[in-house]
Scaffold this active site. Sequence first.
Site, PDB file in Angstrom:
ATOM      1  N   GLU A 102       0.852  -1.197   0.000  1.00  0.00           N
ATOM      2  CA  GLU A 102       0.000   0.000   0.000  1.00  0.00           C
ATOM      3  C   GLU A 102       0.886   1.245   0.000  1.00  0.00           C
ATOM      4  OE1 GLU A 102      -3.506   0.155  -0.140  1.00  0.00           O
ATOM      5  OE2 GLU A 102      -2.580   2.060  -0.649  1.00  0.00           O
ATOM      6  N   PHE A 103       0.568   2.203  -0.870  1.00  0.00           N
ATOM      7  CA  PHE A 103       1.381   3.423  -0.920  1.00  0.00           C
ATOM      8  C   PHE A 103       0.627   4.671  -0.493  1.00  0.00           C
ATOM      9  CE2 PHE A 103       3.544   0.597  -3.959  1.00  0.00           C
ATOM     10  CZ  PHE A 103       4.817   0.612  -3.412  1.00  0.00           C
ATOM     11  N   LYS A 157       8.469  -1.527  -1.461  1.00  0.00           N
ATOM     12  CA  LYS A 157       7.706  -0.798  -0.444  1.00  0.00           C
ATOM     13  C   LYS A 157       8.656  -0.171   0.585  1.00  0.00           C
ATOM     14  CE  LYS A 157       4.756   0.724   2.390  1.00  0.00           C
ATOM     15  NZ  LYS A 157       3.870   1.824   2.171  1.00  0.00           N
ATOM     16  N   LYS A 204      10.048  19.711   2.089  1.00  0.00           N
ATOM     17  CA  LYS A 204       9.632  20.691   3.094  1.00  0.00           C
ATOM     18  C   LYS A 204      10.382  20.401   4.390  1.00  0.00           C
ATOM     19  CE  LYS A 204       7.020  24.015   4.588  1.00  0.00           C
ATOM     20  NZ  LYS A 204       7.311  25.365   4.135  1.00  0.00           N
ATOM     21  N   SER A 206      11.353  20.461   8.187  1.00  0.00           N
ATOM     22  CA  SER A 206      10.433  20.423   9.324  1.00  0.00           C
ATOM     23  C   SER A 206      11.188  20.068  10.597  1.00  0.00           C
ATOM     24  CB  SER A 206       9.354  19.368   9.080  1.00  0.00           C
ATOM     25  OG  SER A 206       9.944  18.079   9.100  1.00  0.00           O
ATOM     26  N   PHE A 209      10.484  14.132  10.559  1.00  0.00           N
ATOM     27  CA  PHE A 209       9.346  13.315  10.102  1.00  0.00           C
ATOM     28  C   PHE A 209       8.868  12.411  11.227  1.00  0.00           C
ATOM     29  CE2 PHE A 209      13.101  10.822   8.528  1.00  0.00           C
ATOM     30  CZ  PHE A 209      12.891   9.636   9.218  1.00  0.00           C
ATOM     31  N   CYS A 213       5.242   4.822   9.726  1.00  0.00           N
ATOM     32  CA  CYS A 213       5.882   4.038   8.663  1.00  0.00           C
ATOM     33  C   CYS A 213       7.364   4.300   8.442  1.00  0.00           C
ATOM     34  CB  CYS A 213       5.145   4.273   7.360  1.00  0.00           C
ATOM     35  SG  CYS A 213       3.412   3.887   7.540  1.00  0.00           S
ATOM     36  N   GLN A 215      10.059   5.525  10.069  1.00  0.00           N
ATOM     37  CA  GLN A 215      11.086   5.010  10.980  1.00  0.00           C
ATOM     38  C   GLN A 215      11.049   3.480  11.015  1.00  0.00           C
ATOM     39  OE1 GLN A 215      12.335   7.143  14.283  1.00  0.00           O
ATOM     40  NE2 GLN A 215      12.213   5.442  15.704  1.00  0.00           N
TER      41      GLN A 215
HETATM   42  C1  UGA Z   1       4.090   7.486   4.134  1.00  0.00           C
HETATM   43  C2  UGA Z   1       4.306   7.458   2.613  1.00  0.00           C
HETATM   44  O1  UGA Z   1       4.280   8.792   2.115  1.00  0.00           O
HETATM   45  C3  UGA Z   1       3.217   6.627   1.922  1.00  0.00           C
HETATM   46  O2  UGA Z   1       3.487   6.526   0.529  1.00  0.00           O
HETATM   47  C4  UGA Z   1       3.208   5.229   2.534  1.00  0.00           C
HETATM   48  O3  UGA Z   1       2.185   4.417   1.955  1.00  0.00           O
HETATM   49  C5  UGA Z   1       2.959   5.344   4.029  1.00  0.00           C
HETATM   50  O4  UGA Z   1       4.010   6.140   4.627  1.00  0.00           O
HETATM   51  C6  UGA Z   1       2.965   3.953   4.618  1.00  0.00           C
HETATM   52  O5  UGA Z   1       3.972   3.255   4.508  1.00  0.00           O
HETATM   53  O6  UGA Z   1       1.912   3.518   5.113  1.00  0.00           O
HETATM   54  P1  UGA Z   1       2.496   8.861   5.806  1.00  0.00           P
HETATM   55  O7  UGA Z   1       3.419   8.350   6.879  1.00  0.00           O
HETATM   56  O8  UGA Z   1       1.038   8.722   5.993  1.00  0.00           O
HETATM   57  O9  UGA Z   1       2.851   8.157   4.393  1.00  0.00           O
HETATM   58  O10 UGA Z   1       2.768  10.431   5.620  1.00  0.00           O
HETATM   59  P2  UGA Z   1       3.789  11.329   4.773  1.00  0.00           P
HETATM   60  O11 UGA Z   1       3.008  12.344   4.037  1.00  0.00           O
HETATM   61  O12 UGA Z   1       4.735  10.512   4.000  1.00  0.00           O
HETATM   62  O13 UGA Z   1       4.590  12.115   5.923  1.00  0.00           O
HETATM   63  C7  UGA Z   1       5.490  11.440   6.804  1.00  0.00           C
HETATM   64  C8  UGA Z   1       6.194  12.465   7.687  1.00  0.00           C
HETATM   65  O14 UGA Z   1       7.133  13.239   6.948  1.00  0.00           O
HETATM   66  C9  UGA Z   1       5.256  13.481   8.349  1.00  0.00           C
HETATM   67  O15 UGA Z   1       5.636  13.710   9.673  1.00  0.00           O
HETATM   68  C10 UGA Z   1       5.453  14.736   7.504  1.00  0.00           C
HETATM   69  O16 UGA Z   1       5.156  15.906   8.208  1.00  0.00           O
HETATM   70  C11 UGA Z   1       6.927  14.618   7.171  1.00  0.00           C
HETATM   71  N1  UGA Z   1       7.310  15.369   5.955  1.00  0.00           N
HETATM   72  C12 UGA Z   1       6.814  15.012   4.742  1.00  0.00           C
HETATM   73  C13 UGA Z   1       8.189  16.436   6.068  1.00  0.00           C
HETATM   74  O17 UGA Z   1       8.658  16.785   7.163  1.00  0.00           O
HETATM   75  N2  UGA Z   1       8.540  17.121   4.931  1.00  0.00           N
HETATM   76  C14 UGA Z   1       8.054  16.772   3.718  1.00  0.00           C
HETATM   77  O18 UGA Z   1       8.435  17.447   2.715  1.00  0.00           O
HETATM   78  C15 UGA Z   1       7.176  15.698   3.619  1.00  0.00           C
END
Ligand code: UGA
Length: 408
Positions: A102-103, A157, A204, A206, A209, A213, A215
Amino acid sequence: MVKEARGRNLFFTTEVAATIESSNVIFISVNTPTKTFGIGAGRAANLEFVEKCARQIAQNSNSHKIVVEKSTLPVRTAEAVKRILKSATNPNASFSVLSNPEFLAEGTAIKDLLNPDRVLIGGECSEAIEQLAGIYGRWVEPERILRTNLWSSELSKLTANAFLAQRVSSINAISALCEATGADIDEVANAIGTDSRIGPKFLKSSVGFGGSCFQKDILNLVYLCEHFGLHEVAKYWEQVIVMNDYQKRRFSTRIVTTMFNTVSDKKIAVWGFAFKKDTNDTRESAAIYVCRDLLEERAKLTIYDPQVSLDKIKHDLAALMTNGSGELSENNRKLIESNVQVADSAESAALGAHAIVVLTEWDEFTTSDFASVYQSMRKPAFLFDGRNLLDRKILAGFGFEVHSIGKS
Ligand code: UGA
């Protein structure tokens, strides 16, 4: 979507055995958290739930079943699933195992489901692959449905998440250099993101993260590499997490040093606790770590998150502040009890505060009444923007002393 489909072609049931018997395709979608005990603790994935599913499927199958791994799994888990399925006693039972990771991301799940960049199906039996591809084919263009072998699919994945997290850690590493040199991280991100080979997404900077997922999957990748004796590869990916931990710690240290080296007994308004906007999920949220650091400095926190409850916040902090043998010291328990409260709006959290710390990029924070927020705060009114969400110039105009990520 659920409302529309429920009772039509979507049913919820606890009758596992009967449902296995009557199904052609079975998705294993249970969670695979990082192991907290035994061999590989803190790194490997806990496959207990996947194994239990496979055993249940083996026990209750009476015909050919396509078993789809939807959970994120270490490479070669399908091998274990196949072996367990072989233990089925019914002579009519047979299985094809597929990997279909799943992505979708939290907060945008439905959009991602309806319009995926790609659907990945890994397997050995082309008939089973085509059956599953046929389901997705009802709404996904054929060229976006990729077919690979089982192991490529499982590894893709983990690799996709590792690459995404690596981009965030890379830009965060540069944010530290920006703060030291006077460069601006948003300008740098924009400048490099316009190179079509790099692209603008996931740049971005921040406070770090979070989420369930990134970590977990990187730790899993690291564990796999070590298992295969690839120590340099393991160290390379581990650095993505080291950098993320550094970024969280760096942010809380900056808060303390900026506020005259002490936050003891100072009221700090924390805006946002979820790991990203539009979700109530706090798993591995950077906010838990920053709040822990501030609590250890004896700050008094008033937290506002539109979707996270006080109970959840206290539970997360207690879990992080628990020592290696699983105990929360009396000191830490008291600290969480007496120094953490919640507010029902961003503005009320800031009332009488020495500082605002933005930890989640909720849209509603951008429309706060900053003039009255400033009036209601102690002076100097500090604002630490861990998401580079707010306009520094406008805030400075109101009188705030603003500190953002990657901006000196
Ligand atoms: C992530 C992946 O993006 C999905 O493709 C994957 O399916 C999912 O994990 C999973 O394995 O289930 P998710 O953890 O829901 O999705 O959220 P993200 O949008 O990837 O953000 C992860 C973290 O990175 C957040 O804390 C976000 O704030 C941070 N982030 C993201 C940043 O600090 N800067 C960015 O530019 C993007």
